[in-house]
Write a protein that holds these residues in place. Structure first.
Motif, short mmCIF file in Angstrom:
data_model
loop_
_atom_site.label_atom_id
_atom_site.label_comp_id
_atom_site.label_asym_id
_atom_site.label_seq_id
_atom_site.Cartn_x
_atom_site.Cartn_y
_atom_site.Cartn_z
N ALA A 121 0.84 -1.21 0.00
CA ALA A 121 0.00 0.00 0.00
C ALA A 121 0.87 1.26 0.00
CB ALA A 121 -0.94 0.00 1.20
N ARG A 122 1.98 1.23 0.73
CA ARG A 122 2.89 2.38 0.75
C ARG A 122 3.49 2.61 -0.63
NH1 ARG A 122 7.15 2.04 5.50
NH2 ARG A 122 7.58 4.16 4.78
N ILE A 123 3.90 1.52 -1.27
CA ILE A 123 4.50 1.64 -2.61
C ILE A 123 3.44 2.13 -3.60
CG2 ILE A 123 5.63 0.37 -4.48
CD1 ILE A 123 7.42 0.67 -2.03
N VAL A 124 2.21 1.65 -3.50
CA VAL A 124 1.13 2.11 -4.37
C VAL A 124 0.94 3.62 -4.20
CG1 VAL A 124 -1.38 2.03 -4.73
CG2 VAL A 124 -0.08 -0.09 -4.60
N ARG A 125 0.93 4.10 -2.95
CA ARG A 125 0.78 5.54 -2.71
C ARG A 125 1.93 6.33 -3.31
NH1 ARG A 125 -0.98 3.65 2.33
NH2 ARG A 125 1.03 4.13 3.28
N LEU A 126 3.15 5.84 -3.16
CA LEU A 126 4.30 6.51 -3.76
C LEU A 126 4.21 6.53 -5.28
CD1 LEU A 126 7.30 5.26 -1.59
CD2 LEU A 126 6.49 7.61 -1.83
N GLU A 127 3.83 5.41 -5.84
CA GLU A 127 3.68 5.30 -7.30
C GLU A 127 2.65 6.30 -7.81
OE1 GLU A 127 3.58 3.44 -11.30
OE2 GLU A 127 5.08 3.55 -9.73
N ARG A 128 1.50 6.35 -7.14
CA ARG A 128 0.45 7.29 -7.57
C ARG A 128 0.90 8.74 -7.44
NH1 ARG A 128 -4.48 3.99 -4.85
NH2 ARG A 128 -4.71 2.46 -6.53
N ALA A 129 1.57 9.07 -6.34
CA ALA A 129 2.06 10.43 -6.15
C ALA A 129 3.10 10.78 -7.20
CB ALA A 129 2.64 10.60 -4.75
N TRP A 130 3.98 9.84 -7.50
CA TRP A 130 5.01 10.05 -8.51
C TRP A 130 4.39 10.25 -9.88
CZ3 TRP A 130 7.31 6.32 -12.11
CH2 TRP A 130 8.48 6.79 -12.72
N ARG A 131 3.44 9.42 -10.23
CA ARG A 131 2.76 9.55 -11.53
C ARG A 131 1.94 10.84 -11.58
NH1 ARG A 131 5.17 6.18 -15.12
NH2 ARG A 131 5.70 4.28 -14.02
N ALA A 132 1.29 11.21 -10.48
CA ALA A 132 0.49 12.44 -10.46
C ALA A 132 1.41 13.65 -10.61
CB ALA A 132 -0.29 12.53 -9.16
N ARG A 133 2.54 13.64 -9.94
CA ARG A 133 3.50 14.74 -10.07
C ARG A 133 3.98 14.85 -11.50
NH1 ARG A 133 9.14 15.14 -10.37
NH2 ARG A 133 9.04 12.91 -10.60
N ASP A 134 4.28 13.72 -12.11
CA ASP A 134 4.74 13.73 -13.50
C ASP A 134 3.65 14.21 -14.44
OD1 ASP A 134 7.18 12.86 -12.71
OD2 ASP A 134 6.95 10.81 -13.44
N ALA A 135 2.41 13.83 -14.17
CA ALA A 135 1.30 14.28 -15.01
C ALA A 135 1.14 15.79 -14.93
CB ALA A 135 0.01 13.59 -14.58
N MET A 136 1.40 16.36 -13.74
CA MET A 136 1.29 17.81 -13.59
C MET A 136 2.46 18.52 -14.26
SD MET A 136 -0.19 18.31 -9.70
CE MET A 136 1.44 18.42 -9.04
N LEU A 137 3.63 17.89 -14.30
CA LEU A 137 4.81 18.53 -14.86
C LEU A 137 4.89 18.44 -16.38
CD1 LEU A 137 7.58 17.39 -12.35
CD2 LEU A 137 6.41 19.59 -12.47
#
Length: 155
Positions: A121-137
């Motif tokens: 679950a922690r890795i899933v949260r990190l993955e989603r945050a990383w992908r969301a940050r990339d989507a914003m950038l």
């Protein structure tokens, strides 16, 4: 809106160490059960439950390790950001074990299953945050690149 926290090498390294320890504990606990012949004492249903949970738990931890290894490789400069984006995805949504399935296991195994689910679950949260940050950038970077090209062509 606040930007998601970025992933950094210290977070990845700490999680990697946790995942390695957990992987070793999972392997040892499930192997110990098999070697000690406890599966025979458990009965058919419990034996199948232990085997299924062992496979689920091991798969969960291995997916975490693969994701963490890709990010470690990126931070060490061994793979590019493009390679990380292509090959560094967390694979699928692995099914969680039900409370009944965990309760049917010996307590030490149930604890390991729960720990593997928390790590995943922690890795899933990190993955989603990383992908969301990339989507914003990405759009910002694309606009900046377009402005640079237009500026260069007007000079």
């Amino acid at each position: 809106m606040k930007a998601p926290a970025s992933i950094n090498p210290r977070i990845v390294e700490a999680l990697y160490c946790d995942a390695l320890v957990l992987a070793d504990e999972v392997r040892a606990r499930f192997d110990e059960t098999r070697r000690a012949g406890l599966e025979a004492e458990l009965g058919d249903d419990a034996r199948v439950a232990v085997s299924c949970e062992g496979l689920r738990t091991t798969t969960r931890v291995m997916h975490c390790l693969a994701w963490l290894l890709n990010h470690r490789a990126f931070f060490e400069g061994e793979i590019s950001e493009m390679q990380l984006r292509r090959h560094g995805r967390l694979i699928g949504n692995l099914p969680a074990s039900s409370a009944e399935e965990i309760a049917a296991l010996p307590p030490a195994m149930g604890r390991l299953v729960t720990e593997s689910e928390r790590l995943y679950a922690r890795i899933v949260r990190l993955e989603r945050a990383w992908r969301a940050r990339d989507a914003m950038l990405v759009p910002v970077n694309a606009i900046e690149r377009l402005r640079e090209r237009l500026g260069a062509s007007l000079r």
